[in-house]
Enzyme design. Structure first.
Site, PDB file in Angstrom:
ATOM      1  N   HIS A   1      33.066  31.718   2.082  1.00 35.90           N
ATOM      2  CA  HIS A   1      32.089  30.921   1.329  1.00 35.90           C
ATOM      3  C   HIS A   1      30.794  31.714   1.174  1.00 35.90           C
ATOM      4  O   HIS A   1      30.359  32.382   2.103  1.00 35.90           O
ATOM      5  CB  HIS A   1      31.829  29.600   2.071  1.00 35.90           C
ATOM      6  CG  HIS A   1      31.100  28.578   1.256  1.00 35.90           C
ATOM      7  ND1 HIS A   1      31.560  28.139   0.039  1.00 35.90           N
ATOM      8  CD2 HIS A   1      29.946  27.904   1.480  1.00 35.90           C
ATOM      9  CE1 HIS A   1      30.712  27.228  -0.449  1.00 35.90           C
ATOM     10  NE2 HIS A   1      29.720  27.071   0.408  1.00 35.90           N
TER      11      HIS A   1
ATOM     12  N   ARG B   1      36.736  27.513  -6.384  1.00 35.74           N
ATOM     13  CA  ARG B   1      36.442  26.204  -5.766  1.00 35.74           C
ATOM     14  C   ARG B   1      35.136  25.615  -6.316  1.00 35.74           C
ATOM     15  O   ARG B   1      34.157  25.476  -5.591  1.00 35.74           O
ATOM     16  CB  ARG B   1      36.266  26.359  -4.245  1.00 35.74           C
ATOM     17  CG  ARG B   1      37.433  26.873  -3.463  1.00 35.74           C
ATOM     18  CD  ARG B   1      37.220  26.648  -1.956  1.00 35.74           C
ATOM     19  NE  ARG B   1      35.958  27.097  -1.456  1.00 35.74           N
ATOM     20  CZ  ARG B   1      35.730  28.303  -0.928  1.00 35.74           C
ATOM     21  NH1 ARG B   1      36.706  29.187  -0.814  1.00 35.74           N
ATOM     22  NH2 ARG B   1      34.523  28.611  -0.474  1.00 35.74           N
TER      23      ARG B   1
ATOM     24  N   MET C   1      12.762  -0.523  -0.802  1.00 32.73           N
ATOM     25  CA  MET C   1      14.173  -0.367  -0.434  1.00 32.73           C
ATOM     26  C   MET C   1      15.100  -0.732  -1.604  1.00 32.73           C
ATOM     27  O   MET C   1      16.099  -0.053  -1.856  1.00 32.73           O
ATOM     28  CB  MET C   1      14.497  -1.261   0.775  1.00 32.73           C
ATOM     29  CG  MET C   1      15.905  -1.075   1.295  1.00 32.73           C
ATOM     30  SD  MET C   1      16.323  -2.233   2.597  1.00 32.73           S
ATOM     31  CE  MET C   1      15.347  -1.634   3.934  1.00 32.73           C
ATOM     32  N   ASP C   2      14.753  -1.794  -2.328  1.00 37.58           N
ATOM     33  CA  ASP C   2      15.663  -2.317  -3.359  1.00 37.58           C
ATOM     34  C   ASP C   2      15.064  -2.330  -4.758  1.00 37.58           C
ATOM     35  O   ASP C   2      15.739  -2.728  -5.707  1.00 37.58           O
ATOM     36  CB  ASP C   2      16.045  -3.771  -3.028  1.00 37.58           C
ATOM     37  CG  ASP C   2      16.377  -3.926  -1.568  1.00 37.58           C
ATOM     38  OD1 ASP C   2      17.413  -3.391  -1.163  1.00 37.58           O
ATOM     39  OD2 ASP C   2      15.570  -4.536  -0.830  1.00 37.58           O
TER      40      ASP C   2
HETATM   41  C1  LIG Z   1      33.812  25.314   1.311  1.00 32.45           C
HETATM   42  C2  LIG Z   1      33.204  24.941   0.005  1.00 32.45           C
HETATM   43  N1  LIG Z   1      33.749  25.410  -1.124  1.00 32.45           N
HETATM   44  C3  LIG Z   1      33.242  25.106  -2.334  1.00 32.45           C
HETATM   45  C4  LIG Z   1      32.135  24.292  -2.455  1.00 32.45           C
HETATM   46  C5  LIG Z   1      31.603  23.971  -3.827  1.00 32.45           C
HETATM   47  O1  LIG Z   1      30.308  24.437  -3.989  1.00 32.45           O
HETATM   48  P1  LIG Z   1      29.491  24.138  -5.334  1.00 32.45           P
HETATM   49  O2  LIG Z   1      29.300  22.667  -5.350  1.00 32.45           O
HETATM   50  O3  LIG Z   1      28.224  24.882  -5.150  1.00 32.45           O
HETATM   51  O4  LIG Z   1      30.336  24.614  -6.453  1.00 32.45           O
HETATM   52  C6  LIG Z   1      31.537  23.787  -1.301  1.00 32.45           C
HETATM   53  C7  LIG Z   1      30.345  22.947  -1.423  1.00 32.45           C
HETATM   54  O5  LIG Z   1      29.416  22.962  -0.714  1.00 32.45           O
HETATM   55  C8  LIG Z   1      32.082  24.130  -0.037  1.00 32.45           C
HETATM   56  O6  LIG Z   1      31.542  23.666   1.087  1.00 32.45           O
END
Ligand SMILES: Cc1ncc(COP(=O)(O)O)c(C=O)c1O
Length: 364
Positions: free
Chosen positions: A161, A217, A305-306
């Protein structure tokens, strides 16, 4: 029952559009859609079902409970669990794919897989510089082969990551990519092959093609938030409400807790049923804005709050039927999660994931 409060409108065609942007950037790569934290506040089940229909390969969540919610809604797509190490049983029962970031968890998965006489696919996390989770990229050269040798473990993915892929200066991100590629090569030489290599969050999808490998991802970009200079994403969530009370106030009238706003003129004040319990941050007191009749109405006084109060004195024709937009577009005006984040010193991720459970999500 009529909607009494604020609600979130979720635009699924904007979601499809953003997914196409990911595709344009990454070709026919596998896409693991990150739907943790209730799909960044958009509703994980509906968002996941839509993305699956549009052809994504996998889903990613933070915790096992989130994955179980998706399974119980009928979703059978592979789901990776990023941040759990203890719910071994559930991974088998619900056919989930754990991300393994230490050896003891790997051993537990192996033991349970042997007991159940089946294999379990895992993705192994390596720390190339984020400093959060994973095998140290150096030591991983000996530790990962030990994991791969565990009985009934199928090391399906190798992942890492980024810590700052969103920065203009890509030096550190490139160092992370190099460390990852070098590790994957060394492991390949040791005959450890991974079906998937993945590192790219949204920022890397958009700006680091060398990190795309054969799976990406993305999270935040699917929901339509970009980074400075990125155009072409469409915000998926709009936060809307209505007016529950409209009053004329004379000059000198205090508004909300602590009397931090005192009217300076004859004013019209609208009370709107959204507050910090719904994720409308108290930091927006006296500095937030909402859109009414295509114009910007400032938040008057403290966010409660609301409820919030808006100074609508300068906006003609405001009435109980007027739509109030807290995040989203109205006429030529718009307020994005990024605009709010900038105002209160946070990031759009926090603004979106803060939209509270009381807020009904309406899918369009
Ligand atoms: C392990 C992992 N992969 C991918 C992501 C996706 O990141 P982003 O929302 O910056 O695309 C995250 C988000 O924090 C993550 O924790």
């Amino acid at each position: 029952m009529e909607l009494q409060k604020a609600f979130a409108e979720i635009n699924l065609s904007a979601l499809s559009h953003n997914l196409e942007v990911v595709r344009r950037k990454t070709g026919d790569n596998n896409i693991l859609a990150v739907v943790k934290a209730d799909a960044y506040g958009h509703g994980a089940v509906e968002i996941s079902k839509h993305l699956i229909k549009k052809g994504i390969s996998k889903l990613g969540v933070a915790f096992t409970e989130e994955a179980i919610e998706l399974r119980e809604s009928g979703i059978t797509t592979p789901i990776l669990i990023f941040f759990d190490r203890d719910n071994i049983d559930a991974c088998f029962t619900y056919n989930l794919t754990p991300v393994v970031f230490d050896f003891s968890a790997a051993k537990k998965f192996s033991a349970e897989a042997c007991r159940r006489k089946r294999k379990i696919a895992i993705h192994i996390k390596v720390d190339t510089g984020m400093g959060r989770l994973g095998f140290d990229a150096g030591k991983a050269r000996t530790e990962i082969p030990e994991i791969a040798a565990l009985e009934n473990i199928e090391p399906e993915g190798l992942m890492s990551h980024f810590s700052e892929a969103d920065l203009h200066d890509k030096d550190f991100a490139i160092r992370q990519i190099k460390a990852f590629v070098s590790l994957a090569k060394d492991l390949k030489q040791k005959k450890i092959h991974f079906k998937y290599l993945h590192m790219a969050n949204s920022a890397a999808v958009l700006s680091l093609p060398d990190a795309h490998f054969n799976m990406v991802r993305p999270g935040i970009m699917l929901y339509g938030c970009g980074f400075p200079g990125v155009k072409g994403l469409k915000p998926v969530l709009s936060l809307k409400s209505k007016i529950i009370y409209l009053k004329k106030a004379p000059p000198g009238a205090p508004i909300s807790y602590g009397r931090t706003f005192i009217t300076e003129r004859k004013s019209t004040i609208a009370t709107v049923p959204v507050g910090y319990a719904d994720g409308y941050s108290r930091k927006l007191s006296n500095c937030g804005e909402a859109l009414i009749n295509g114009k910007r109405a400032p938040v008057a006084g403290r966010v409660c709050m609301d409820t919030i109060m808006l100074d609508v004195t300068d906006i003609p024709d405001v009435n109980y039927k007027s739509e109030v937009v807290l995040i989203g577009k109205q006429g030529k005006e718009s307020i994005t999660a990024g605009d709010i984040a900038d105002k209160i010193g946070t990031i759009p991720y926090e603004v979106l994931t803060s939209v509270g459970q009381r807020i009904k999500r309406i899918y369009k």
